[in-house]
Design a protein around this motif. Structure first.
Motif, short mmCIF file in Angstrom:
data_model
loop_
_atom_site.label_atom_id
_atom_site.label_comp_id
_atom_site.label_asym_id
_atom_site.label_seq_id
_atom_site.Cartn_x
_atom_site.Cartn_y
_atom_site.Cartn_z
N VAL A 42 0.84 -1.20 0.00
CA VAL A 42 0.00 0.00 0.00
C VAL A 42 0.88 1.24 0.00
O VAL A 42 0.70 2.16 -0.82
N ASP A 89 2.84 1.69 -3.33
CA ASP A 89 2.04 2.20 -4.43
C ASP A 89 1.72 3.67 -4.23
O ASP A 89 1.75 4.46 -5.17
N LEU A 90 1.41 4.05 -2.99
CA LEU A 90 1.06 5.44 -2.73
C LEU A 90 2.25 6.36 -2.98
O LEU A 90 2.08 7.50 -3.39
N VAL A 94 2.17 7.38 -6.56
CA VAL A 94 1.15 8.38 -6.86
C VAL A 94 1.60 9.75 -6.38
O VAL A 94 1.51 10.75 -7.10
N TYR A 112 4.40 11.11 -8.50
CA TYR A 112 3.87 11.47 -9.82
C TYR A 112 3.35 12.91 -9.81
O TYR A 112 3.66 13.70 -10.69
N PHE A 113 2.58 13.24 -8.78
CA PHE A 113 2.02 14.59 -8.74
C PHE A 113 3.10 15.63 -8.47
O PHE A 113 3.01 16.75 -8.99
N LEU A 164 4.66 16.11 -11.86
CA LEU A 164 3.71 16.68 -12.81
C LEU A 164 3.43 18.14 -12.52
O LEU A 164 3.36 18.97 -13.42
N LEU A 165 3.24 18.49 -11.26
CA LEU A 165 2.75 19.82 -10.93
C LEU A 165 3.87 20.81 -10.67
O LEU A 165 3.69 22.00 -10.86
N LEU A 191 4.63 10.71 -16.54
CA LEU A 191 3.87 9.55 -17.02
C LEU A 191 4.77 8.32 -17.13
O LEU A 191 4.39 7.22 -16.72
N PHE A 222 5.40 7.03 -13.73
CA PHE A 222 4.23 6.34 -13.17
C PHE A 222 4.05 4.97 -13.80
O PHE A 222 3.95 3.95 -13.11
N LEU A 223 4.04 4.93 -15.14
CA LEU A 223 3.75 3.66 -15.81
C LEU A 223 4.80 2.62 -15.46
O LEU A 223 4.49 1.47 -15.14
N PHE A 239 4.78 1.70 -11.73
CA PHE A 239 3.50 1.06 -11.40
C PHE A 239 3.48 -0.37 -11.91
O PHE A 239 2.99 -1.28 -11.23
#
Lengths: 458, 493
Positions: free
Chosen positions: B129, B132-133, B136, B139-140, B143-144, B155, B158-159, B162
């Motif tokens: 858990v 994986d978190l 995420v 990723y942000f 990205l941001l 991306l 992440f891919l 993941f």
């Protein structure tokens, strides 16, 4: 033989609410028709309570054709809760519509069909439930009477009728070679029937159920209906009938077929792999969020078929299916609620959502991350169980295909997610009611993910 | 207590929207400093003994044998401390951040909870858990707040990771199904590993690929350079300093004790993969003109040493003391690499902040206008190439002594070849110092001003800790020793 109608109390509540709603709707003036929605919601809540009580009792069979066991409990509760959410979503858009009360009644009847579909342990009841779940949905799809809706309804109906006939043919063949229509009789009868005939019957029967489930090859209606029908109806047809269909598929595989008959695991596993792959590939290029969600539900149907394929092979299959079903229903209802709240269908319309209304945006993020199967959402637990079922059933390749597909699906969910973090280009207020449903679904998804232990032991 | 340490950051993140805008960075800094203090206190209370402290075992999903089981030992404590220190450094470093401060702080506090939770998890599902978190969250961040071609890099990150996490999940389910009775509990699985055989081999492959992508080792490293290059400085520091350790930590915590037989069988694979990562990472780093890409590739090289050491530890026939040394060195390297690479990425962030670029060729002679920057950069570079007196030396010395000294031919040969990696790293860092810090001024040099106070306050402790480990490593090593002895014992079963 148990023929006590009180064991069917949840179904009775739904049916009664539908009938009362229909009768009331005949006499109510157009501006007061919202009362029908209240009646229907009350019926569903009463049904939920009755189902909750029933779930604490021992398993039993009613009228020799209706099982009351764990599968039925989950089907009942999930269907009724999802229908409640759909009623809340539909209430706003159809307020004051000339056929407002019919809308609610049709939703309830179709939901009733879905419940019976999941609970029936007799092929004839299964067919009746299929029709009950389908026909109101055809009408609902064309409810808007516009060009898109009519096309959608026609496509939905033609597919449903064709595959329904296949299903009937399948039932006939199975009845012929198995000398019975109840699952118990079939399990005994099919063991020494000609394998080719059994296989033909099973494949034909699957056609109808896969149509309801929105899985390959019966999936062609999904995108058109999801895009063409009113959004609340789209939320309904991609959520509720599927619950019943998957429960029915699982029950048929686990209870009616003798172990290994008709190559069940391999057959369903291939369908599952095709469904998830096709759904994902088709979802890549979609710019319309409803079409995107439609293909996403197709791919989710593929994952849901994995535990169905493992029916009877591993103890993990049943909890995996039931948990995934409930998780899927919550997440899908939440995603559609976001679409309804935003009132926009194009991806561009979601730019800047996060800043415009953080609560609304956050629900979308949670629902989509749920679909991607990020912990700690409900779908994540469902998927873990699903992978476990596939590995325990010695279908390593299926688990690998599902994993690769999950990664592929990240791409199009992110295509929707990423613009929401941009700067907003214009202000728009999301619909209040639908946002509430979306937030509730997102919260429920996280709660089901974290509280999985409580839900699973239940 | 441990649960509080794990979830305090995310709780603060939840109330952060109610905090006035100007107080946000200070709240963030205060919380992360409090975390450092809490972890330090936990470490002091745990001491240098073996075994688990602060264990909590609550029911979570009992029907599949998964629980909320956390605890700390000599393996997790150094990494928890590293996590707390690096996040505090990032908080201090970001005091001057202006772009969407509140969301940035919330995301980092969330990431801190995730990273602490991962290193404390004693349940495979809980571990997953958090694993994986973390993807995420990062990723942000990319990205941001990233720059350059950030959405593409994010991306890809992440891919790729993941996919790794899903493969890892399949491996975990394999462990779960192999155990009798079925369970996700790590303590249970360590005590009573699943029966070995063909399935264990497959499980190890899945677990190793999943963790290897995160580590990353060659050939799974291709997500790393773009992610690092386009992430914000604090994001790169966390990604390299903390999140890469998740992979190697998983190898020590999960793969070695739970699949001992398969680990011994495939030890040569880990040796070779480690060696290739060491050499390839160093050689490719040598060819980089972009400072951040260069540091990213040296990460591949440094993480390669860890895999190499763990592979050497898999030869049960080797000398037990040497193998224990190798494992201790590997864990020390995790801490050392976290501190040093975190500092290097923050320094690279300073360059980008001032001049807007990373291109080595356009800098030069920074030392004249920015002496403090130059000094710190030199120290970090020397720490990274393993100069004695700094943490990198302690780690790498133990790794090589353990690997070569373990007595098996394969380990000795790969260890000897891997020493070349140190030489290349030394060369490439000296080249960077020559071109950017010393030498004639480049076109962007004029824009580089010296470190500001928050930046210095963030960077200095990292390098001081590296120096501290380099000079008095005993405290750290004594904590790790019992765990590496236990791991060696478990692999030898």
């Amino acid at each position: 033989m148990n023929e006590n109608p009180a064991d069917l109390a949840p179904e009775m509540c739904v049916l009664l609410a539908a009938v009362l709603g229909l009768v009331n709707g005949l006499f109510l003036p157009r501006t007061r028709q919202w009362r029908v929605a209240v009646i229907c919601a009350a019926g569903l809540i009463a049904g939920l309570a009755a189902a909750g009580v029933a779930a604490t009792r021992a398993d039993l069979a009613v009228f020799d054709a209706f099982q009351v066991d764990a599968i039925t409990h989950v089907t009942r509760i999930t269907v009724m809760a999802a229908t409640l959410a759909v009623l809340a979503l539909a209430a706003g858009p159809v307020r004051g519509h000339p056929r407002e009360s019919e809308h609610y009644v049709l939703i309830l009847l179709s939901a009733l069909g879905a419940i019976v579909l999941g609970a029936s342990s007799d092929l004839l009841v299964l067919v009746a439930a299929y029709l009950l779940a389908s026909i109101p949905a055809y009408a609902l799809a064309g409810f808007g009477k516009d060009a898109h809706g009519t096309e959608a309804a026609l496509k939905y109906y033609l597919m449903g009728a064709l595959l329904g006939v296949f299903m009937l043919a399948g039932v006939t063949v199975l009845f012929g070679v198995g000398r019975g229509t109840s699952y118990a009789a079939l399990r005994a009868g099919l063991a020494d029937a000609p394998p080719a005939a059994v296989a033909a019957g099973v494949v034909a029967l699957l056609a109808g159920l896969l149509f309801k489930a929105g899985a390959v090859p019966g999936h062609f209606w999904v995108p058109d209906v999801t895009e063409g029908a009113p959004p609340a109806v789209a939320a309904f047809v991609t959520t509720v009938p599927k619950i019943g269909a998957f429960a029915a598929l699982y029950r048929f595989g686990a209870e009616a077929l003798p172990p290994g008959a008709a190559g069940w695991p391999a057959l369903v596993a291939v369908v599952a792999a095709a469904t998830m792959t096709l759904g994902n590939l088709a979802a890549f290029g979609q710019d319309n969020v409803r079409r995107l969600l439609a293909y996403s539900t197709v791919s989710q149907a593929g994952y849901l078929l994995v535990p169905v394929a493992m029916a009877g092979r591993t103890g993990l299959a049943e909890p995996a299916l039931l948990y995934y079903l409930a998780a899927y229903a919550v997440t899908n209802a939440g995603a559609f609620a976001v679409v309804l709240a935003a009132g926009r269908d194009d991806l561009a319309g979601y730019a800047g959502l996060m800043r415009r209304s953080p609560l609304h945006g956050l629900s979308l993020v949670i629902c989509l991350l749920g679909f991607i199967d990020t912990p700690p959402t409900a779908v994540f637990v469902g998927k873990v169980l699903m992978f476990g079922a596939a590995l325990d059933g010695r279908y390593l390749w299926l688990a690998a295909v599902a994993a690769v597909n999950t990664v592929a699906s990240v791409f199009y969910y992110l295509r929707w997610l990423v613009p929401t973090f941009r700067r907003p280009d214009g202000a728009s207020r999301p619909a209040r009611g639908a946002t509430a449903v979306a937030v509730a679904a997102a919260l429920l998804s996280v709660a089901l993910g974290i509280g999985a232990g409580v839900a699973l032991t239940f | 207590m441990l649960t509080l340490v794990i979830f305090l950051p995310v709780l603060v993140a939840a109330v952060l929207p109610a905090v006035p805008r100007r107080a946000v960075p200070w709240t963030w800094t205060a919380v992360s400093l409090a975390e450092v203090a809490l972890v330090a206190w936990m470490w002091a209370a745990h001491g240098t003994g073996g075994g688990l402290s602060y264990e909590t075992d609550a029911r979570w999903i009992p029907s599949v044998g998964a629980g909320y089981h956390v605890g700390v030992d000599g393996l997790s404590l150094p990494l928890l401390a590293l996590t707390a220190v690096l996040f505090a450094a990032c908080a201090v470093y970001s005091l001057r951040q202006t772009h969407r401060v509140r969301a940035f702080a919330m995301l980092f506090l969330f990431l801190e909870t995730v990273c602490l939770g991962l290193f404390a998890a004693l349940d495979l599902l809980l571990f997953f858990v958090f694993f994986d978190l973390s993807i995420v969250g990062m990723y942000f961040v990319i990205l941001l707040w990233g720059h350059g071609d950030r959405s593409r890099s994010a991306l890809k990150f992440f891919l790729y990771t993941f996919l790794g996490s899903l493969v890892l999940l399949l491996g975990f389910i394999g462990l779960y199904l192999g155990a009798d009775p079925n369970t996700f509990d790590m303590v249970e699985l360590t005590r009573n590993p699943p029966p070995q055989g063909g399935l264990a081999g497959l499980t190890l492959i899945a677990v190793a690929i999943g963790l290897g992508i995160k580590t990353p080792v060659v050939p799974f490293h291709t997500w790393l350079p773009p992610a690092h290059t386009d992430a914000p400085a604090a994001g790169s520091a966390i990604l390299a300093g903390v999140m890469l350790k998740m992979g190697t930590y998983g190898l020590v915590r999960i793969a070695m004790p739970m699949l001992p037989d398969a680990w011994r069988r495939y030890a040569l694979v880990f040796l070779v993969v480690g060696l290739v990562s060491v050499l390839y990472g160093a050689l490719v780093a040598l060819a980089q003109d972009n400072v951040k890409r260069l540091i990213a590739y040296t990460s591949v090289n440094h993480m390669g040493y860890i895999v190499l050491a763990l592979g050497a530890a898999g030869y049960a026939s080797g000398d037990a003391d040497a193998r224990r040394l190798a494992v201790t060195g590997a864990v020390t390297q995790m801490v050392s690499h976290g501190l040093v690479t975190g500092a290097l990425f923050l320094l690279a962030g300073v360059l980008h902040d001032r001049a807007g670029g990373y291109d080595l060729g356009r800098f030069g002679g920074i030392a004249r206008d920015a002496p403090v920057f130059a000094w710190l950069f030199a120290v970090a570079a020397f720490a990274s190439l393993g100069l004695p007196g700094l943490s990198g030396f302690i780690a790498e010395f133990q790794i090589f002594a353990g690997t070569i000294g373990s007595g098996t031919t394969a380990a000795a040969v790969t260890g000897a070849l891997a020493v070349v990696g140190i030489l290349i790293t030394a060369g490439l860092f000296l080249r960077v110092l020559h071109r950017a810090v010393l030498g004639p001024p480049g076109e962007l040099t004029g824009r580089v001003t010296d470190l500001r106070r928050p930046e210095l306050a963030a960077l200095a402790p990292l390098l001081l800790l590296s120096l501290l480990i380099g000079v008095v490593p005993r405290g750290l090593l004594d904590t790790i020793e019992p765990v590496s002895a236990a791991v060696i014992g478990l692999v030898g079963r």
